[in-house]
Design a protein around this motif. Structure first.
Motif, PDB file in Angstrom:
ATOM      1  N   LEU A  66      32.909  44.309  37.999  1.00  0.00           N
ATOM      2  CA  LEU A  66      31.867  44.191  36.990  1.00  0.00           C
ATOM      3  C   LEU A  66      31.785  42.766  36.452  1.00  0.00           C
ATOM      4  CD1 LEU A  66      32.389  47.514  34.993  1.00  0.00           C
ATOM      5  CD2 LEU A  66      30.571  46.965  36.613  1.00  0.00           C
ATOM      6  N   VAL A  67      32.931  42.140  36.245  1.00  0.00           N
ATOM      7  CA  VAL A  67      32.942  40.752  35.795  1.00  0.00           C
ATOM      8  C   VAL A  67      32.286  39.861  36.846  1.00  0.00           C
ATOM      9  CG1 VAL A  67      34.388  38.768  35.228  1.00  0.00           C
ATOM     10  CG2 VAL A  67      34.967  41.028  34.335  1.00  0.00           C
ATOM     11  N   THR A  68      32.641  40.085  38.116  1.00  0.00           N
ATOM     12  CA  THR A  68      32.046  39.305  39.208  1.00  0.00           C
ATOM     13  C   THR A  68      30.539  39.493  39.266  1.00  0.00           C
ATOM     14  OG1 THR A  68      34.064  39.418  40.552  1.00  0.00           O
ATOM     15  CG2 THR A  68      31.995  39.007  41.713  1.00  0.00           C
ATOM     16  N   ALA A  69      30.096  40.751  39.186  1.00  0.00           N
ATOM     17  CA  ALA A  69      28.661  41.042  39.273  1.00  0.00           C
ATOM     18  C   ALA A  69      27.895  40.414  38.122  1.00  0.00           C
ATOM     19  CB  ALA A  69      28.448  42.549  39.304  1.00  0.00           C
ATOM     20  N   LEU A  70      28.412  40.539  36.910  1.00  0.00           N
ATOM     21  CA  LEU A  70      27.713  40.020  35.738  1.00  0.00           C
ATOM     22  C   LEU A  70      27.701  38.498  35.712  1.00  0.00           C
ATOM     23  CD1 LEU A  70      29.002  42.528  33.020  1.00  0.00           C
ATOM     24  CD2 LEU A  70      26.715  42.423  34.040  1.00  0.00           C
ATOM     25  N   SER A  71      28.811  37.861  36.076  1.00  0.00           N
ATOM     26  CA  SER A  71      28.840  36.393  36.094  1.00  0.00           C
ATOM     27  C   SER A  71      27.948  35.850  37.201  1.00  0.00           C
ATOM     28  CB  SER A  71      30.276  35.883  36.267  1.00  0.00           C
ATOM     29  OG  SER A  71      30.843  36.331  37.490  1.00  0.00           O
ATOM     30  N   THR A  72      27.885  36.569  38.330  1.00  0.00           N
ATOM     31  CA  THR A  72      26.984  36.179  39.420  1.00  0.00           C
ATOM     32  C   THR A  72      25.532  36.276  38.962  1.00  0.00           C
ATOM     33  OG1 THR A  72      28.530  36.915  41.141  1.00  0.00           O
ATOM     34  CG2 THR A  72      26.204  36.749  41.758  1.00  0.00           C
ATOM     35  N   ALA A  73      25.199  37.385  38.317  1.00  0.00           N
ATOM     36  CA  ALA A  73      23.835  37.577  37.831  1.00  0.00           C
ATOM     37  C   ALA A  73      23.462  36.532  36.785  1.00  0.00           C
ATOM     38  CB  ALA A  73      23.691  38.981  37.249  1.00  0.00           C
ATOM     39  N   ALA A  74      24.420  36.171  35.934  1.00  0.00           N
ATOM     40  CA  ALA A  74      24.143  35.183  34.888  1.00  0.00           C
ATOM     41  C   ALA A  74      23.823  33.820  35.485  1.00  0.00           C
ATOM     42  CB  ALA A  74      25.341  35.081  33.943  1.00  0.00           C
ATOM     43  N   ALA A  75      24.663  33.364  36.439  1.00  0.00           N
ATOM     44  CA  ALA A  75      24.448  32.050  37.040  1.00  0.00           C
ATOM     45  C   ALA A  75      23.148  32.034  37.849  1.00  0.00           C
ATOM     46  CB  ALA A  75      25.633  31.683  37.934  1.00  0.00           C
ATOM     47  N   ALA A  76      22.935  33.061  38.666  1.00  0.00           N
ATOM     48  CA  ALA A  76      21.714  33.125  39.473  1.00  0.00           C
ATOM     49  C   ALA A  76      20.484  33.260  38.592  1.00  0.00           C
ATOM     50  CB  ALA A  76      21.791  34.296  40.452  1.00  0.00           C
ATOM     51  N   GLY A  77      20.595  34.029  37.517  1.00  0.00           N
ATOM     52  CA  GLY A  77      19.462  34.238  36.627  1.00  0.00           C
ATOM     53  C   GLY A  77      18.996  32.964  35.953  1.00  0.00           C
ATOM     54  N   VAL A  78      19.945  32.122  35.564  1.00  0.00           N
ATOM     55  CA  VAL A  78      19.573  30.847  34.944  1.00  0.00           C
ATOM     56  C   VAL A  78      18.804  29.985  35.938  1.00  0.00           C
ATOM     57  CG1 VAL A  78      20.470  28.683  34.000  1.00  0.00           C
ATOM     58  CG2 VAL A  78      21.470  30.861  33.288  1.00  0.00           C
ATOM     59  N   PHE A  79      19.297  29.926  37.188  1.00  0.00           N
ATOM     60  CA  PHE A  79      18.606  29.106  38.185  1.00  0.00           C
ATOM     61  C   PHE A  79      17.212  29.665  38.471  1.00  0.00           C
ATOM     62  CE2 PHE A  79      17.308  27.355  42.172  1.00  0.00           C
ATOM     63  CZ  PHE A  79      17.854  26.078  42.194  1.00  0.00           C
TER      64      PHE A  79
END
Length: 306
Positions: A66-79
């Motif tokens: 869950l940490v991996t998924a959320l941090s991935t989504a956060a970084a990709a979402g900003v870009f």
């Protein structure tokens, strides 16, 4: 510390060999393209199938995932948000979002997991999440942003089933979920073919550096710098904040999720960009810069949390 340096040394040597091959012209003017197609259409699907077919899928059900998924989504979402505002285009923005969040969990993550975290299986959750969740979605978007978008609706809906990377990943997951033991006469040739994937990707990446300008310059300067900042600092910072503030992780578990999030952008992203002929320089420069910057970042993370 030794695991971090060892993992980067291995990658640097193979990329250097690819650069030398490109300078000498040993593979001709189409050498990089051949290696890229070999990795994308043959070797990588075989590698993903053999890896996932033998993986215990229960590892994906954890707070670390869950940490991996959320941090991935956060970084990709900003870009993606910046890409939409700046009108960088669907394909280019997709490649940039991948470079901002898709970590090198295979050829670099495994040795680092062994030497720094003490267990190679700790990269399995992020590997599975990226292969089964992120990759099919991203490649489908790339397909639909190109020629695939011009086909009939039924053909577009079947896009994931026509992509070799997605097919290899999903087939491996299906075999593992069914508890099927792949016979050695079938598994061994696929394992041998899959062994070409990482070297082919790294050699093609090294060849691509021949005659190229310094990374982070030219028309892709801003997307490159943004993706590198998100990958090297933004994603591990988000993982640390989520792990400590939301999921209450500490000790070895905290080190695990932050180290895996701080890994640089994966080399196979350049293969995807080359295969779809979109954002190739963006992918190459982002991978190179994030790989260089991640060395001190991983050393600092290991020193603070280890």
């Amino acid at each position: 510390m030794q695991g971090v340096l060892t993992g980067f040394a291995v990658i640097a040597v193979v990329i250097g060999v690819g650069y030398a091959i490109g300078r000498r012209g040993y593979l001709g003017e189409h050498g990089r393209e051949v290696l890229t197609k070999l990795a994308f259409h043959v070797a990588s699907p075989a590698l993903l199938f053999t890896t996932l077919a033998q993986t215990d899928l229960s590892v994906i059900f954890s707070s670390r995932l869950l940490v991996t998924a959320l941090s991935t989504a956060a970084a990709a979402g900003v870009f993606v948000a910046v890409g939409v505002v700046r009108r960088w285009g669907l394909g280019r923005t997709t490649i940039g979002a991948l470079c901002s969040s898709y970590v090198n969990s295979g050829n670099l993550g495994i040795p680092i997991a062994v030497y720094v975290l003490g267990d190679a299986s700790l990269v399995a959750p992020v590997l599975l999440f990226q292969l089964v969740g992120v990759t099919p979605v991203a490649l489908t978007i790339l397909d639909l942003s190109g020629k695939g978008a011009k086909g009939p609706l039924w053909r577009r809906l079947l896009t994931p089933l026509r992509n070799p990377i997605a097919v290899g990943s999903l087939a491996g997951v299906a075999v593992s979920a069914a508890g099927v033991r792949v016979p050695a006469p079938v598994l061994d040739p696929l394992t041998l073919i899959g062994g070409m994937s990482v070297p082919a990707v790294l050699l093609a990446f090294g060849i691509s550096l021949c005659g190229s300008t310094m990374p982070g310059r030219g028309p892709d300067r801003h997307p490159v710098l943004l993706s590198v900042a998100l990958k090297s600092v933004g994603q591990p910072a988000a993982a640390w904040a989520l792990a400590t503030g939301v999921f209450g992780l500490h000790g070895a578990q905290l080190l695990d999720v932050v180290v895996t999030s701080a890994l640089p952008a994966a080399q196979n992203l350049f293969t995807y960009a080359s295969s779809y002929r979109v954002g190739e320089r963006l992918a190459r420069d982002s991978i190179l810069l994030s790989t260089v910057i991640s060395v001190p970042v991983l050393v600092v993370v290991a020193a603070l949390l280890g």
